[in-house]
Design an enzyme around this catalytic site. Structure first.
Site, PDB file in Angstrom:
ATOM      1  N   LYS A   1      15.073  -9.240 -19.260  1.00 46.76           N
ATOM      2  CA  LYS A   1      14.006 -10.002 -18.635  1.00 46.76           C
ATOM      3  C   LYS A   1      12.227  -9.844 -18.803  1.00 46.76           C
ATOM      4  O   LYS A   1      11.653 -10.411 -19.382  1.00 46.76           O
ATOM      5  CB  LYS A   1      13.551  -9.032 -17.356  1.00 46.76           C
ATOM      6  CG  LYS A   1      14.956  -9.871 -16.572  1.00 46.76           C
ATOM      7  CD  LYS A   1      14.488  -8.725 -14.950  1.00 46.76           C
ATOM      8  CE  LYS A   1      15.816  -9.128 -13.672  1.00 46.76           C
ATOM      9  NZ  LYS A   1      15.497  -8.363 -13.173  1.00 46.76           N
TER      10      LYS A   1
ATOM     11  N   LYS B   1      18.112 -20.622  -9.747  1.00 51.42           N
ATOM     12  CA  LYS B   1      16.436 -21.201  -8.650  1.00 51.42           C
ATOM     13  C   LYS B   1      15.540 -21.117  -9.665  1.00 51.42           C
ATOM     14  O   LYS B   1      15.029 -21.809  -9.039  1.00 51.42           O
ATOM     15  CB  LYS B   1      16.655 -19.971  -7.758  1.00 51.42           C
ATOM     16  CG  LYS B   1      16.677 -18.409  -8.050  1.00 51.42           C
ATOM     17  CD  LYS B   1      16.377 -17.571  -7.224  1.00 51.42           C
ATOM     18  CE  LYS B   1      16.774 -16.092  -7.124  1.00 51.42           C
ATOM     19  NZ  LYS B   1      17.136 -14.788  -6.739  1.00 51.42           N
TER      20      LYS B   1
ATOM     21  N   LYS C   1      23.431 -20.853 -16.851  1.00 49.74           N
ATOM     22  CA  LYS C   1      23.941 -20.551 -15.753  1.00 49.74           C
ATOM     23  C   LYS C   1      23.132 -21.380 -14.325  1.00 49.74           C
ATOM     24  O   LYS C   1      22.137 -21.417 -14.555  1.00 49.74           O
ATOM     25  CB  LYS C   1      23.365 -19.349 -15.014  1.00 49.74           C
ATOM     26  CG  LYS C   1      24.266 -18.545 -15.476  1.00 49.74           C
ATOM     27  CD  LYS C   1      24.621 -16.933 -15.395  1.00 49.74           C
ATOM     28  CE  LYS C   1      25.169 -16.267 -14.845  1.00 49.74           C
ATOM     29  NZ  LYS C   1      24.456 -14.593 -15.122  1.00 49.74           N
TER      30      LYS C   1
END
Length: 346
Positions: free
Chosen positions: A111, A201, A198
């Site tokens: 991240k 969102k 993947k």
């Protein structure tokens, strides 16, 4: 009786991958154990969240839980920030966990990327908060995917060290060591426009994903427009001896196997069953059947989410009730931990 804890971050519209990977399992597990399902808004702010969007996003996850079939009378549904025991216990665990454990956490590296010096301290130490989420309820089991196994191990290590430090290694220490619930091979849901990525969102194009709030026509249209390849659908001979799809085979036709995998997951069928049924067919015949199945399974959920979205007071009532019930469990556990540490309490 087993007690299960799990949660979802309110960081944007939930999609098919979230449903097949987690929420559908939550629905099944509530019939097997005492279930506590959290919307982890404290975790969400480890990276910047627009304040005006955080509340609506939190309600959106709650609506998805409810629309998918989680019963708020049977299970506990609440947002994390309403129960202060999470943050208080996390600080205690920050003082129990070791820097070396945090340095091994791969999700922080992923991240933070190349800008880890600019990442928030919260993003670095959030495994301690995740441990507190689980252990504040003395959860015995946690449903996990491959990307969460390391965090559950961190929670187990933290519980074990706390018990050793403050209870002399007593097997009946304050915290149990939670066990993973491996839900089997979860569907790997990829982008409808690029089968090598993947479903996310955060993707800028809404056509890459099926949102749980999509209506029936939108679901059907997205599947109709999903990327494919020119070849016919394969048969079960592509599977390995155990009936699984080899990784190199998946990569050879990523869009093809993404759509077939979505069908298998929605139909609760094995790869072998699906490949036997559609072997030799073209996508022109397969896509309408996938669209029909997806609309049947997901359409009512989108309709119910729309109804709930138009009644935010009902969602807030359910979250407040869930928080009260969660706090009744967590506060005595927090008090026990504070007493073990040696804090003066009223």
């Amino acid at each position: 009786m087993k007690r299960i804890f799990s949660g979802v971050q309110p960081t944007g519209a939930l999609h098919l991958g979230n449903y097949l990977g987690a929420i559908r399992n939550f629905v099944d597990l509530q019939h097997e154990a005492e279930a506590i399902y959290c919307i982890v808004d404290l975790h969400a702010i480890t990276v910047w969240q627009e304040p005006s969007a955080l509340g609506p996003n939190t309600r959106e996850v709650a609506a998805a839980y409810l629309a998918a079939g989680i019963d708020p009378k049977k299970s506990i549904i609440f947002n994390q920030s309403r129960v202060s025991a999470h943050a208080e216990l996390a600080w205690i665990f920050n003082c129990v966990a070791r820097i070396g454990w945090l340095n091994r956490m791969t999700q922080f590296k992923e991240k933070a990327g190349k800008h880890r010096e600019q990442a928030s301290a919260g993003l670095y130490i959030y495994p301690a908060l995740m441990a507190a989420d689980i252990l504040a309820y003395k959860a015995t089991h946690v449903p996990v995917g491959d990307d969460q196994k390391q965090h559950l191990e961190f929670a187990r290590n933290t519980a074990q060290k706390f018990n050793y430090d403050y209870r002399g290694g007593d097997e009946n220490g304050v915290f149990p060591l939670p066990e993973p619930i491996i839900m089997g091979a979860a569907a790997r849901v990829m982008s409808l426009r690029d089968g090598s990525k993947k479903m996310s969102k955060s993707d800028t194009s809404d056509m890459t994903r099926i949102n749980l709030s999509d209506d029936r026509d939108t679901i059907a249209d997205k599947i109709k427009r999903a990327r494919t390849d020119p070849d016919m659908l394969p048969g079960p001979d592509v599977l390995d001896e155990s009936g699984d799809l080899p990784e190199h085979t998946r990569k050879s036709r990523p869009e093809c196997f993404n759509l077939l995998g979505i069908y298998a997951a929605l139909a609760n069928e094995s790869w072998r069953e699906v490949l036997q049924r559609f072997e030799g067919q073209g996508f022109g015949g397969f896509k309408p059947q996938l669209a029909e199945l997806a609309v049947e399974k997901l359409g009512p959920m989108g309709q119910e989410m729309t109804r709930l979205r138009n009644d935010p007071a009902e969602i807030d009532r359910i979250l407040a009730d869930g928080a009260d019930r969660a706090a009744e469990i967590a506060q005595p556990v927090l008090k026990e931990a504070k007493q073990a540490v040696g804090f003066l309490l009223d």
